[in-house]
Write a protein that holds these residues in place. Structure first.
Motif, mmCIF file in Angstrom:
data_model
loop_
_atom_site.group_PDB
_atom_site.id
_atom_site.type_symbol
_atom_site.label_atom_id
_atom_site.label_comp_id
_atom_site.label_asym_id
_atom_site.label_seq_id
_atom_site.Cartn_x
_atom_site.Cartn_y
_atom_site.Cartn_z
ATOM 1 N N TYR A 121 14.098 -2.864 9.608
ATOM 2 C CA TYR A 121 14.235 -2.014 11.011
ATOM 3 C C TYR A 121 12.676 -1.906 11.515
ATOM 4 C CZ TYR A 121 19.260 -1.787 9.921
ATOM 5 O OH TYR A 121 20.597 -2.076 9.622
ATOM 6 N N TRP A 171 17.842 6.138 14.537
ATOM 7 C CA TRP A 171 18.824 6.291 13.724
ATOM 8 C C TRP A 171 18.581 7.684 12.924
ATOM 9 C CZ3 TRP A 171 19.228 2.212 9.213
ATOM 10 C CH2 TRP A 171 20.635 2.512 8.369
ATOM 11 N N ALA A 172 17.598 8.191 12.431
ATOM 12 C CA ALA A 172 17.119 9.266 11.919
ATOM 13 C C ALA A 172 16.023 9.986 12.567
ATOM 14 C CB ALA A 172 16.990 9.034 10.439
ATOM 15 N N SER A 173 16.099 10.741 13.342
ATOM 16 C CA SER A 173 15.009 11.385 14.141
ATOM 17 C C SER A 173 14.194 12.427 13.092
ATOM 18 C CB SER A 173 15.454 12.065 15.233
ATOM 19 O OG SER A 173 14.560 12.660 15.999
ATOM 20 N N VAL A 178 17.151 6.843 5.046
ATOM 21 C CA VAL A 178 16.634 5.761 6.480
ATOM 22 C C VAL A 178 15.325 5.252 6.366
ATOM 23 C CG1 VAL A 178 16.635 5.653 8.702
ATOM 24 C CG2 VAL A 178 18.833 6.585 7.589
ATOM 25 N N TRP A 213 17.531 11.136 5.901
ATOM 26 C CA TRP A 213 16.197 11.122 6.680
ATOM 27 C C TRP A 213 15.284 10.185 5.727
ATOM 28 C CZ3 TRP A 213 11.019 10.628 6.386
ATOM 29 C CH2 TRP A 213 10.368 10.432 7.787
ATOM 30 N N ASN A 219 15.502 1.436 4.226
ATOM 31 C CA ASN A 219 15.972 0.552 5.569
ATOM 32 C C ASN A 219 14.537 0.322 6.204
ATOM 33 O OD1 ASN A 219 18.746 0.810 5.063
ATOM 34 N ND2 ASN A 219 18.464 2.787 5.615
ATOM 35 N N GLN A 225 13.643 1.912 15.696
ATOM 36 C CA GLN A 225 14.835 1.838 15.184
ATOM 37 C C GLN A 225 15.085 2.988 14.328
ATOM 38 O OE1 GLN A 225 15.003 -2.484 14.410
ATOM 39 N NE2 GLN A 225 16.511 -2.684 15.805
ATOM 40 N N LEU A 226 14.173 3.089 13.322
ATOM 41 C CA LEU A 226 14.536 4.124 12.245
ATOM 42 C C LEU A 226 14.633 5.488 12.778
ATOM 43 C CD1 LEU A 226 12.103 2.440 9.584
ATOM 44 C CD2 LEU A 226 14.485 2.647 9.433
#
Length: 74
Positions: free
Chosen positions: A30, A38-40, A22, A19, A26, A34-35
């Motif tokens: 993003y 990808w990683a809730s 990301v 997490w 990243n 989007q983030l």
């Protein structure tokens, strides 16, 4: 660095590492949406653990601290 096999008690640490990676590394490439996809923020420890058990999963430690991981499926 030391590479070892995954252990069930690694799940929360690997989830936090994923997490944080990301949402920091990243974040410049993003959108927040989007983030989050990808990683809730939500976390199901059993699901994370099962994913790692279903794959061949390795954990990387440096001075006793987990600093990375990787998993491989068939």
């Amino acid at each position: 660095m030391y590479i070892r096999s995954y252990k069930e008690e690694d799940a929360p640490i690997l989830r936090d590492l994923f997490w944080n990676t990301v949402h920091t590394v990243n974040a410049v490439d993003y959108t927040r949406i989007q983030l989050d996809a990808w990683a809730s923020v939500e976390y199901d420890r059993n699901a994370w653990n099962q994913r790692f058990l279903d794959h061949t999963t390795f954990v990387v430690e440096n001075d006793g601290q987990i600093v990375g991981f990787g998993d491989i499926d068939a």
